[in-house]
Design an enzyme around this catalytic site. Structure first.
Site, PDB file in Angstrom:
ATOM      1  N   LYS A   1       0.833  -1.217   0.000  1.00  0.00           N
ATOM      2  CA  LYS A   1       0.000   0.000   0.000  1.00  0.00           C
ATOM      3  C   LYS A   1       0.863   1.260   0.000  1.00  0.00           C
ATOM      4  O   LYS A   1       0.668   2.168  -0.802  1.00  0.00           O
ATOM      5  CB  LYS A   1      -0.937   0.001   1.229  1.00  0.00           C
ATOM      6  CG  LYS A   1      -1.787  -1.243   1.372  1.00  0.00           C
ATOM      7  CD  LYS A   1      -2.659  -1.203   2.607  1.00  0.00           C
ATOM      8  CE  LYS A   1      -1.930  -1.186   3.930  1.00  0.00           C
ATOM      9  NZ  LYS A   1      -1.217  -2.445   4.295  1.00  0.00           N
TER      10      LYS A   1
ATOM     11  N   ARG B   1     -10.185   0.310   8.657  1.00  0.00           N
ATOM     12  CA  ARG B   1      -9.662  -1.002   8.969  1.00  0.00           C
ATOM     13  C   ARG B   1     -10.638  -1.842   9.785  1.00  0.00           C
ATOM     14  O   ARG B   1     -10.311  -2.974  10.147  1.00  0.00           O
ATOM     15  CB  ARG B   1      -8.433  -0.795   9.827  1.00  0.00           C
ATOM     16  CG  ARG B   1      -7.147  -1.218   9.207  1.00  0.00           C
ATOM     17  CD  ARG B   1      -6.170  -0.856  10.276  1.00  0.00           C
ATOM     18  NE  ARG B   1      -4.916  -1.457  10.215  1.00  0.00           N
ATOM     19  CZ  ARG B   1      -3.863  -0.927   9.596  1.00  0.00           C
ATOM     20  NH1 ARG B   1      -3.974   0.126   8.852  1.00  0.00           N
ATOM     21  NH2 ARG B   1      -2.708  -1.505   9.718  1.00  0.00           N
TER      22      ARG B   1
ATOM     23  N   ARG C   1      12.156  -4.476   5.424  1.00  0.00           N
ATOM     24  CA  ARG C   1      11.791  -3.085   5.125  1.00  0.00           C
ATOM     25  C   ARG C   1      12.616  -2.070   5.912  1.00  0.00           C
ATOM     26  O   ARG C   1      12.860  -2.235   7.107  1.00  0.00           O
ATOM     27  CB  ARG C   1      10.303  -2.857   5.430  1.00  0.00           C
ATOM     28  CG  ARG C   1       9.919  -1.367   5.379  1.00  0.00           C
ATOM     29  CD  ARG C   1       8.455  -1.128   5.295  1.00  0.00           C
ATOM     30  NE  ARG C   1       7.723  -1.729   6.407  1.00  0.00           N
ATOM     31  CZ  ARG C   1       6.406  -1.793   6.445  1.00  0.00           C
ATOM     32  NH1 ARG C   1       5.684  -1.334   5.445  1.00  0.00           N
ATOM     33  NH2 ARG C   1       5.810  -2.348   7.473  1.00  0.00           N
TER      34      ARG C   1
ATOM     35  N   ARG D   1      -0.476  -8.568  13.755  1.00  0.00           N
ATOM     36  CA  ARG D   1      -1.011  -7.647  12.744  1.00  0.00           C
ATOM     37  C   ARG D   1      -1.827  -8.416  11.718  1.00  0.00           C
ATOM     38  O   ARG D   1      -2.892  -7.950  11.281  1.00  0.00           O
ATOM     39  CB  ARG D   1       0.141  -6.880  12.087  1.00  0.00           C
ATOM     40  CG  ARG D   1       0.799  -5.875  13.044  1.00  0.00           C
ATOM     41  CD  ARG D   1       2.184  -5.468  12.605  1.00  0.00           C
ATOM     42  NE  ARG D   1       2.188  -4.729  11.343  1.00  0.00           N
ATOM     43  CZ  ARG D   1       3.286  -4.485  10.624  1.00  0.00           C
ATOM     44  NH1 ARG D   1       4.462  -4.946  11.038  1.00  0.00           N
ATOM     45  NH2 ARG D   1       3.211  -3.801   9.514  1.00  0.00           N
TER      46      ARG D   1
HETATM   47  P1  AP5 Z   1       4.842  -1.441   1.981  1.00  0.00           P
HETATM   48  O1  AP5 Z   1       4.382  -0.829   0.718  1.00  0.00           O
HETATM   49  O2  AP5 Z   1       5.565  -0.578   2.954  1.00  0.00           O
HETATM   50  O3  AP5 Z   1       3.644  -2.222   2.691  1.00  0.00           O
HETATM   51  P2  AP5 Z   1       2.273  -1.683   3.296  1.00  0.00           P
HETATM   52  O4  AP5 Z   1       1.159  -2.374   2.595  1.00  0.00           O
HETATM   53  O5  AP5 Z   1       2.250  -0.205   3.334  1.00  0.00           O
HETATM   54  O6  AP5 Z   1       2.385  -2.363   4.741  1.00  0.00           O
HETATM   55  P3  AP5 Z   1       2.350  -1.749   6.208  1.00  0.00           P
HETATM   56  O7  AP5 Z   1       3.164  -2.688   7.047  1.00  0.00           O
HETATM   57  O8  AP5 Z   1       2.710  -0.309   6.242  1.00  0.00           O
HETATM   58  O9  AP5 Z   1       0.836  -1.928   6.540  1.00  0.00           O
HETATM   59  P4  AP5 Z   1       0.161  -1.986   7.904  1.00  0.00           P
HETATM   60  O10 AP5 Z   1      -1.232  -1.929   7.488  1.00  0.00           O
HETATM   61  O11 AP5 Z   1       0.537  -3.137   8.748  1.00  0.00           O
HETATM   62  O12 AP5 Z   1       0.773  -0.721   8.700  1.00  0.00           O
HETATM   63  P5  AP5 Z   1       0.207   0.709   9.029  1.00  0.00           P
HETATM   64  O13 AP5 Z   1       1.330   1.652   9.020  1.00  0.00           O
HETATM   65  O14 AP5 Z   1      -0.998   1.020   8.217  1.00  0.00           O
HETATM   66  O15 AP5 Z   1       5.785  -2.689   1.590  1.00  0.00           O
HETATM   67  C1  AP5 Z   1       6.399  -3.498   2.569  1.00  0.00           C
HETATM   68  C2  AP5 Z   1       7.818  -3.875   2.123  1.00  0.00           C
HETATM   69  O16 AP5 Z   1       7.768  -4.678   0.954  1.00  0.00           O
HETATM   70  C3  AP5 Z   1       8.694  -2.666   1.755  1.00  0.00           C
HETATM   71  O17 AP5 Z   1       9.999  -2.901   2.176  1.00  0.00           O
HETATM   72  C4  AP5 Z   1       8.603  -2.592   0.228  1.00  0.00           C
HETATM   73  O18 AP5 Z   1       9.779  -2.046  -0.335  1.00  0.00           O
HETATM   74  C5  AP5 Z   1       8.404  -4.043  -0.156  1.00  0.00           C
HETATM   75  N1  AP5 Z   1       7.490  -4.197  -1.300  1.00  0.00           N
HETATM   76  C6  AP5 Z   1       6.367  -3.468  -1.561  1.00  0.00           C
HETATM   77  N2  AP5 Z   1       5.759  -3.915  -2.682  1.00  0.00           N
HETATM   78  C7  AP5 Z   1       6.498  -4.968  -3.124  1.00  0.00           C
HETATM   79  C8  AP5 Z   1       6.372  -5.874  -4.225  1.00  0.00           C
HETATM   80  N3  AP5 Z   1       5.363  -5.763  -5.108  1.00  0.00           N
HETATM   81  N4  AP5 Z   1       7.323  -6.852  -4.384  1.00  0.00           N
HETATM   82  C9  AP5 Z   1       8.357  -6.961  -3.490  1.00  0.00           C
HETATM   83  N5  AP5 Z   1       8.524  -6.138  -2.427  1.00  0.00           N
HETATM   84  C10 AP5 Z   1       7.611  -5.154  -2.243  1.00  0.00           C
HETATM   85  O19 AP5 Z   1      -0.317   0.519  10.538  1.00  0.00           O
HETATM   86  C11 AP5 Z   1       0.559   0.344  11.613  1.00  0.00           C
HETATM   87  C12 AP5 Z   1      -0.205   0.271  12.925  1.00  0.00           C
HETATM   88  O20 AP5 Z   1      -0.886   1.516  13.161  1.00  0.00           O
HETATM   89  C13 AP5 Z   1      -1.318  -0.786  13.007  1.00  0.00           C
HETATM   90  O21 AP5 Z   1      -0.820  -2.057  13.377  1.00  0.00           O
HETATM   91  C14 AP5 Z   1      -2.246  -0.177  14.076  1.00  0.00           C
HETATM   92  O22 AP5 Z   1      -1.737  -0.380  15.372  1.00  0.00           O
HETATM   93  C15 AP5 Z   1      -2.184   1.315  13.761  1.00  0.00           C
HETATM   94  N6  AP5 Z   1      -3.224   1.742  12.798  1.00  0.00           N
HETATM   95  C16 AP5 Z   1      -3.011   2.297  11.566  1.00  0.00           C
HETATM   96  N7  AP5 Z   1      -4.183   2.565  10.953  1.00  0.00           N
HETATM   97  C17 AP5 Z   1      -5.152   2.173  11.814  1.00  0.00           C
HETATM   98  C18 AP5 Z   1      -6.589   2.175  11.746  1.00  0.00           C
HETATM   99  N8  AP5 Z   1      -7.236   2.636  10.665  1.00  0.00           N
HETATM  100  N9  AP5 Z   1      -7.269   1.688  12.811  1.00  0.00           N
HETATM  101  C19 AP5 Z   1      -6.635   1.230  13.913  1.00  0.00           C
HETATM  102  N10 AP5 Z   1      -5.289   1.193  14.038  1.00  0.00           N
HETATM  103  C20 AP5 Z   1      -4.548   1.658  12.996  1.00  0.00           C
HETATM  104 ZN    ZN Z   2       2.238   1.246   4.921  1.00  0.00          ZN
END
Ligand code: AP5
Ligand code: ZN
Length: 214
Positions: A13, A88, A127, A171
């Site tokens: 994402k 979410r 990452r 997660r």
């Molecule tokens: P990346 O693009 O960074 O992945 P992502 O989908 O953004 O994953 P996240 O880990 O950021 O998602 P998340 O939902 O767990 O975390 P968030 O910050 O929202 O890619 C990952 C890696 O793979 C990178 O190194 C990239 O280079 C590589 N990559 C990407 N695409 C690739 C491909 N096609 N092929 C190979 N490699 C690739 O949330 C964090 C925390 O915040 C949650 O756990 C929760 O506690 C809180 N939170 C956030 N939003 C909410 C909400 N709405 N409600 C409640 N709590 C929330």
């Molecule tokens: Zn992210």
């Protein structure tokens, strides 16, 4: 355009968002990024969210709805936005619908980053991020030009505290239990497009283009 990106941790994402943002001049609202800066700045919000995030659990609906409600008022978000990591839970989706109704708008597309859980540990543990911009790298799949250093600013990269194999399990559990129902919520509205998120980043970008131009 008003878009939602839904997918498990590491599904891409945050990698695809900047590309879509630049192409369509949208604002990128990532609740995870916003919460992480609140934690780093030790704001009251950050202090509340820190422990929950480090355990890989979801912070309360009210907290994130508040952040999004405020962020969506920004002039730069009036033309359109990308919601990354929100909604979410079904409760968050319902709150979002109410906000949009008030503005007499609605969601155009929900991009469902479909990927098998087994691929995600390698993506998450490799990452590295540039904290202030949210730029994302991967030791194997998207290495920076210089090890440990952001390509654009030359500043050091860091790893997220929740990017361990152990926290990833919680997660993912939260994703399957609370967030997958959100995909069904939007399927009923007929706005979901499924993306093959296991492909290399460039190929996923092409798939995103296809969906958004159709
Ligand atoms: P990346 O693009 O960074 O992945 P992502 O989908 O953004 O994953 P996240 O880990 O950021 O998602 P998340 O939902 O767990 O975390 P968030 O910050 O929202 O890619 C990952 C890696 O793979 C990178 O190194 C990239 O280079 C590589 N990559 C990407 N695409 C690739 C491909 N096609 N092929 C190979 N490699 C690739 O949330 C964090 C925390 O915040 C949650 O756990 C929760 O506690 C809180 N939170 C956030 N939003 C909410 C909400 N709405 N409600 C409640 N709590 C929330
Ligand atoms: Zn992210």
């Amino acid at each position: 355009k008003r878009l939602i990106l839904i997918g498990p941790p590491g599904s891409g994402k945050g990698t695809q968002s900047p590309i879509i943002k630049d192409e369509y001049c949208l604002c990128h609202l990532a609740t995870g990024d916003m919460l992480r800066s609140a934690v780093a700045a030790k704001t009251p919000l950050g202090i509340k969210a820190k422990e929950t995030m480090e355990k890989g659990e979801l912070v309360s609906d009210d907290l994130v709805v508040g952040i999004i409600d405020e962020a969506m008022q920004k002039p730069s978000c009036q033309k359109g936005f990308i919601l990354d990591g929100f909604p979410r839970t079904v409760a968050q989706a319902e709150k979002l619908d109410k906000m949009l109704e008030k503005q007499k708008t609605k969601i155009d597309k929900v991009l469902d980053f479909a990927i098998d859980d087994s691929v995600l540990e390698e993506r998450i543990t490799g990452r590295w991020i540039h904290a202030s911009s949210g730029r994302t790298y991967h030791t194997k799949f998207a290495p920076p030009k210089v090890h440990g250093v952001d390509d654009v600013t030359g500043e050091p990269l860091m790893q997220r505290k929740d990017d361990t194999a152990k926290v990833l399990k919680s997660r993912l559990e939260a994703f399957h239990r609370l967030t997958e129902p959100v995909i069904d919520y939007y399927k009923k509205k007929g706005v979901v497009a499924r993306l093959p998120a296991e492909k290399p980043p460039k190929d996923v970008a092409v798939e995103v283009q296809k969906v958004l131009s159709s």
